[in-house]
Design a protein around this motif. Sequence first.
Motif, PDB file in Angstrom:
ATOM      1  N   LEU A  44       0.825  -1.202   0.000  1.00 19.19           N
ATOM      2  CA  LEU A  44       0.000   0.000   0.000  1.00 19.19           C
ATOM      3  C   LEU A  44       0.865   1.260   0.000  1.00 19.19           C
ATOM      4  CD1 LEU A  44      -2.766  -1.169   2.461  1.00 19.19           C
ATOM      5  CD2 LEU A  44      -3.161  -0.342   0.133  1.00 19.19           C
ATOM      6  N   ARG A  45       1.888   1.287   0.835  1.00 16.55           N
ATOM      7  CA  ARG A  45       2.777   2.468   0.890  1.00 16.55           C
ATOM      8  C   ARG A  45       3.387   2.758  -0.473  1.00 16.55           C
ATOM      9  NH1 ARG A  45       8.294   3.511   1.547  1.00 16.55           N
ATOM     10  NH2 ARG A  45       8.841   1.301   1.769  1.00 16.55           N
ATOM     11  N   LEU A  46       3.873   1.719  -1.126  1.00 14.29           N
ATOM     12  CA  LEU A  46       4.556   1.903  -2.403  1.00 14.29           C
ATOM     13  C   LEU A  46       3.587   2.193  -3.535  1.00 14.29           C
ATOM     14  CD1 LEU A  46       7.141  -1.004  -2.071  1.00 14.29           C
ATOM     15  CD2 LEU A  46       7.602   1.439  -1.803  1.00 14.29           C
ATOM     16  N   LEU A  47       2.470   1.481  -3.562  1.00 15.53           N
ATOM     17  CA  LEU A  47       1.548   1.625  -4.688  1.00 15.53           C
ATOM     18  C   LEU A  47       0.715   2.901  -4.596  1.00 15.53           C
ATOM     19  CD1 LEU A  47       0.423  -2.095  -4.979  1.00 15.53           C
ATOM     20  CD2 LEU A  47       1.900  -0.839  -6.569  1.00 15.53           C
ATOM     21  N   LEU A  48       0.384   3.361  -3.388  1.00 16.92           N
ATOM     22  CA  LEU A  48      -0.343   4.623  -3.259  1.00 16.92           C
ATOM     23  C   LEU A  48       0.498   5.803  -3.740  1.00 16.92           C
ATOM     24  CD1 LEU A  48      -2.079   4.073   0.200  1.00 16.92           C
ATOM     25  CD2 LEU A  48      -3.235   4.332  -2.015  1.00 16.92           C
ATOM     26  N   GLY A  49       1.812   5.657  -3.706  1.00 16.97           N
ATOM     27  CA  GLY A  49       2.694   6.713  -4.197  1.00 16.97           C
ATOM     28  C   GLY A  49       3.204   6.474  -5.602  1.00 16.97           C
ATOM     29  N   HIS A  50       2.756   5.418  -6.248  1.00 18.19           N
ATOM     30  CA  HIS A  50       3.238   5.066  -7.595  1.00 18.19           C
ATOM     31  C   HIS A  50       2.480   5.877  -8.634  1.00 18.19           C
ATOM     32  CE1 HIS A  50       4.371   2.678 -11.075  1.00 18.19           C
ATOM     33  NE2 HIS A  50       5.172   1.924 -10.319  1.00 18.19           N
ATOM     34  N   PRO A  51       3.182   6.581  -9.522  1.00 14.49           N
ATOM     35  CA  PRO A  51       2.504   7.477 -10.460  1.00 14.49           C
ATOM     36  C   PRO A  51       1.775   6.787 -11.603  1.00 14.49           C
ATOM     37  CG  PRO A  51       4.859   7.446 -10.912  1.00 14.49           C
ATOM     38  CD  PRO A  51       4.656   6.646  -9.657  1.00 14.49           C
ATOM     39  N   ARG A  52       1.948   5.469 -11.763  1.00 17.44           N
ATOM     40  CA  ARG A  52       1.340   4.779 -12.902  1.00 17.44           C
ATOM     41  C   ARG A  52       0.176   3.875 -12.516  1.00 17.44           C
ATOM     42  NH1 ARG A  52       4.766   4.698 -17.507  1.00 17.44           N
ATOM     43  NH2 ARG A  52       6.290   6.374 -17.301  1.00 17.44           N
ATOM     44  N   VAL A  53      -0.182   3.818 -11.228  1.00 13.55           N
ATOM     45  CA  VAL A  53      -1.249   2.913 -10.808  1.00 13.55           C
ATOM     46  C   VAL A  53      -2.236   3.621  -9.892  1.00 13.55           C
ATOM     47  CG1 VAL A  53       0.355   0.956 -10.935  1.00 13.55           C
ATOM     48  CG2 VAL A  53      -0.137   2.010  -8.717  1.00 13.55           C
ATOM     49  N   THR A  54      -3.428   3.030  -9.812  1.00 11.70           N
ATOM     50  CA  THR A  54      -4.447   3.460  -8.860  1.00 11.70           C
ATOM     51  C   THR A  54      -4.865   2.248  -8.039  1.00 11.70           C
ATOM     52  OG1 THR A  54      -5.310   5.154 -10.360  1.00 11.70           O
ATOM     53  CG2 THR A  54      -6.748   4.434  -8.570  1.00 11.70           C
ATOM     54  N   VAL A  55      -4.740   2.341  -6.719  1.00 17.83           N
ATOM     55  CA  VAL A  55      -5.168   1.255  -5.846  1.00 17.83           C
ATOM     56  C   VAL A  55      -6.676   1.369  -5.665  1.00 17.83           C
ATOM     57  CG1 VAL A  55      -4.946   0.172  -3.579  1.00 17.83           C
ATOM     58  CG2 VAL A  55      -2.943   1.250  -4.654  1.00 17.83           C
ATOM     59  N   VAL A  56      -7.403   0.348  -6.114  1.00 14.09           N
ATOM     60  CA  VAL A  56      -8.863   0.410  -6.062  1.00 14.09           C
ATOM     61  C   VAL A  56      -9.451  -0.534  -5.013  1.00 14.09           C
ATOM     62  CG1 VAL A  56      -9.082   1.196  -8.433  1.00 14.09           C
ATOM     63  CG2 VAL A  56      -9.042  -1.254  -7.972  1.00 14.09           C
ATOM     64  N   ALA A  57      -8.665  -1.454  -4.479  1.00 14.81           N
ATOM     65  CA  ALA A  57      -9.194  -2.354  -3.448  1.00 14.81           C
ATOM     66  C   ALA A  57      -8.043  -2.938  -2.639  1.00 14.81           C
ATOM     67  CB  ALA A  57     -10.022  -3.478  -4.060  1.00 14.81           C
TER      68      ALA A  57
END
Length: 343
Positions: free
Chosen positions: A18-31
């Motif tokens: 979550l920490r890494l993906l919430l700050g990743h400019p190419r993805v959206t965490v949806v669940a």
Amino acid sequence: MRRVAIVGASGYIGGELLRLLLGHPRVTVVAATSDRLAGRRIDGPHPHLRGHTDMCFVGHDAVESADFDVLFLAAPHRKTMGRMAGFLKLAETVIDLSGDFRLHDPDVYASYYGVTHTAPQLIPEFTTGLPEGHRAQLASSDRIAVPGCMATAGILAVRPVARAGLIEGTVQVDARTGSSGSGVSGGPAGAHAERSGALRVFAPSRHRHEAEIAQATGHPVRMTATGVEAVRGVQVVCHAKLASGVSEKDVRSAFRAAYKDEPFVRVIAQRQGLYRLPEPKILTGSNFCDVGFSVSADDGTVVLIGALDNLVKGGAGGAVQCLNVRFGWPERTGLEFTGLHPN
């Protein structure tokens, strides 16, 4: 933007994803799923995410009819394989951080995990999620199995000399890991009163990561694992016999050739300073794996050392690096943090 979901997001690996993906400019965490915490805010068990997201956990059932681009699996060993067929229907790309699809031989899996593999027909579909050895395959793979933390450190430390034919015989691996390696539900052994000050040999032989290192290097491996007082960090100290005529220069050349263009592996083998060899303390939060060596000319042996943050390069960071490779993004995307010193 790629839509991503995390199954089993309430644990330490889930929190790092979550920490890494919430700050990743190419993805959206949806669940982010957790049956136990469904409906509760993510920043409860992951307080470092306060002010960073208002998301709440959803139950696993809530994602069974959803459609994602990428599904990260941080579910338990031995349980993921039984649900994998269903997971594969939810997303084009599945990145698994459990141990269930790391080993190529289901008989070896059964030997180390103590249960029969229930989906052996799916094992060949998975590519090992270690870009340093499988980058070309990962670029087109939609089934990725990320290696274990101690396995990643061991493979990256041993593989350069193994592939160059510089060592022979069995590799002895002495691994040390911090308490976060036991997960959120570490049990009584993880309690502070029991863990503090301890150097606990919790696997004197046949730790499951032993099989991963052997598979990747082509050498028999004997491994012990010790829990140390640190929270994060893995360090492996691997002993091997050099092949006849091999010099320190040969070993150094093998490491330099293997890692000269790698964004997340650094060769550390210095003669002076406090950090002459790989030390996990300065890698906290980063996706680096530091590797190094020491050659003993007297008896023709070499000590190979690897260190990393078990939750990042040894887990969530390695998974995000695989994501970047798979979609052709710069490998450092979302993984730029360098670690801390002093720490």
